[in-house]
Design a protein around this motif. Structure first.
Motif, mmCIF file in Angstrom:
data_model
loop_
_atom_site.group_PDB
_atom_site.id
_atom_site.type_symbol
_atom_site.label_atom_id
_atom_site.label_comp_id
_atom_site.label_asym_id
_atom_site.label_seq_id
_atom_site.Cartn_x
_atom_site.Cartn_y
_atom_site.Cartn_z
ATOM 1 N N PRO A 14 0.853 -1.451 0.019
ATOM 2 C CA PRO A 14 -0.010 -0.019 -0.031
ATOM 3 C C PRO A 14 0.607 1.333 -0.132
ATOM 4 N N ASP A 15 2.166 1.183 0.235
ATOM 5 C CA ASP A 15 2.898 2.570 0.454
ATOM 6 C C ASP A 15 3.908 2.486 -0.663
ATOM 7 N N MET A 16 3.776 1.941 -1.740
ATOM 8 C CA MET A 16 4.717 2.079 -2.686
ATOM 9 C C MET A 16 4.869 3.698 -3.191
ATOM 10 N N ASP A 17 5.931 3.932 -3.721
ATOM 11 C CA ASP A 17 6.411 5.355 -4.049
ATOM 12 C C ASP A 17 6.189 5.113 -5.693
ATOM 13 N N ASN B 134 8.492 5.833 -7.833
ATOM 14 C CA ASN B 134 9.989 5.477 -8.211
ATOM 15 C C ASN B 134 10.062 3.910 -7.735
ATOM 16 N N GLU B 135 9.101 3.235 -7.243
ATOM 17 C CA GLU B 135 9.479 1.811 -7.221
ATOM 18 C C GLU B 135 8.552 0.879 -7.925
ATOM 19 N N ALA B 136 9.068 -0.398 -8.081
ATOM 20 C CA ALA B 136 8.397 -1.206 -9.059
ATOM 21 C C ALA B 136 8.296 -2.453 -8.459
ATOM 22 N N ILE B 137 7.457 -3.573 -8.994
ATOM 23 C CA ILE B 137 7.395 -4.737 -8.336
ATOM 24 C C ILE B 137 7.461 -5.767 -9.580
ATOM 25 N N LEU B 138 8.539 -6.614 -9.431
ATOM 26 C CA LEU B 138 8.844 -7.773 -10.646
ATOM 27 C C LEU B 138 8.247 -8.915 -10.275
ATOM 28 N N LEU B 139 7.181 -9.320 -11.292
ATOM 29 C CA LEU B 139 6.545 -10.602 -11.149
ATOM 30 C C LEU B 139 7.190 -11.795 -11.841
ATOM 31 N N LYS B 140 7.688 -12.640 -11.476
ATOM 32 C CA LYS B 140 8.215 -13.935 -12.296
ATOM 33 C C LYS B 140 7.120 -14.493 -12.764
ATOM 34 N N GLN B 141 6.802 -14.520 -14.306
ATOM 35 C CA GLN B 141 5.725 -15.163 -14.639
ATOM 36 C C GLN B 141 5.775 -16.783 -14.841
ATOM 37 N N TRP B 142 6.852 -17.205 -15.162
ATOM 38 C CA TRP B 142 6.950 -18.684 -15.629
ATOM 39 C C TRP B 142 8.390 -18.894 -15.208
ATOM 40 N N ASP B 143 8.768 -20.275 -14.758
ATOM 41 C CA ASP B 143 9.992 -20.592 -14.491
ATOM 42 C C ASP B 143 10.112 -22.214 -15.025
ATOM 43 N N PRO C 234 -5.746 9.964 -6.857
ATOM 44 C CA PRO C 234 -5.509 9.954 -8.360
ATOM 45 C C PRO C 234 -5.465 8.530 -8.749
ATOM 46 N N PRO C 235 -6.136 8.097 -10.098
ATOM 47 C CA PRO C 235 -5.953 6.879 -10.417
ATOM 48 C C PRO C 235 -4.686 6.061 -10.624
ATOM 49 N N ARG C 236 -4.973 4.780 -10.258
ATOM 50 C CA ARG C 236 -3.946 4.127 -10.406
ATOM 51 C C ARG C 236 -3.181 4.046 -11.780
ATOM 52 N N GLN C 237 -1.843 3.793 -11.860
ATOM 53 C CA GLN C 237 -1.396 3.704 -13.082
ATOM 54 C C GLN C 237 -0.445 2.450 -13.249
ATOM 55 N N SER C 238 -0.528 1.664 -14.090
ATOM 56 C CA SER C 238 -0.020 0.335 -14.279
ATOM 57 C C SER C 238 0.576 0.187 -15.783
#
Length: 81
Positions: A18-21, A23-32, A67-71
């Protein structure tokens, strides 16, 4: 079976940031390819997940005037020996 579905649901792990700024990002590994399902098994049981899913939800604690979420979604393939 219902019992198997309940057991699988208990193994799910949900993360919320909930407190992401901006300038922060999350990386999701979709497949291994080392995951059990990727190797042809009926489940991932070696501690490595073949894939992950992600979702979104309406946050009831968000202010009305927030403000609306941006993705952005970027897909890439990384191959290494």
């Amino acid at each position: 079976s219902l019992q198997q579905q309940q057991q699988q649901q208990q193994q799910h792990r949900w993360c919320y940031f909930p407190d992401m700024d901006t300038n922060e990002a999350i990386l999701l590994k979709q497949w291994d390819s080392e995951g059990g399902i990727a190797k042809g098994n009926d489940r991932d049981n070696n501690g490595i997940s073949s894939f992950s899913v992600h979702s979104a939800f309406a946050d009831p604690t968000s202010p009305e005037d927030a403000p609306p979420r941006q993705s952005i979604e970027v897909r890439c393939v990384i191959v290494f020996p």
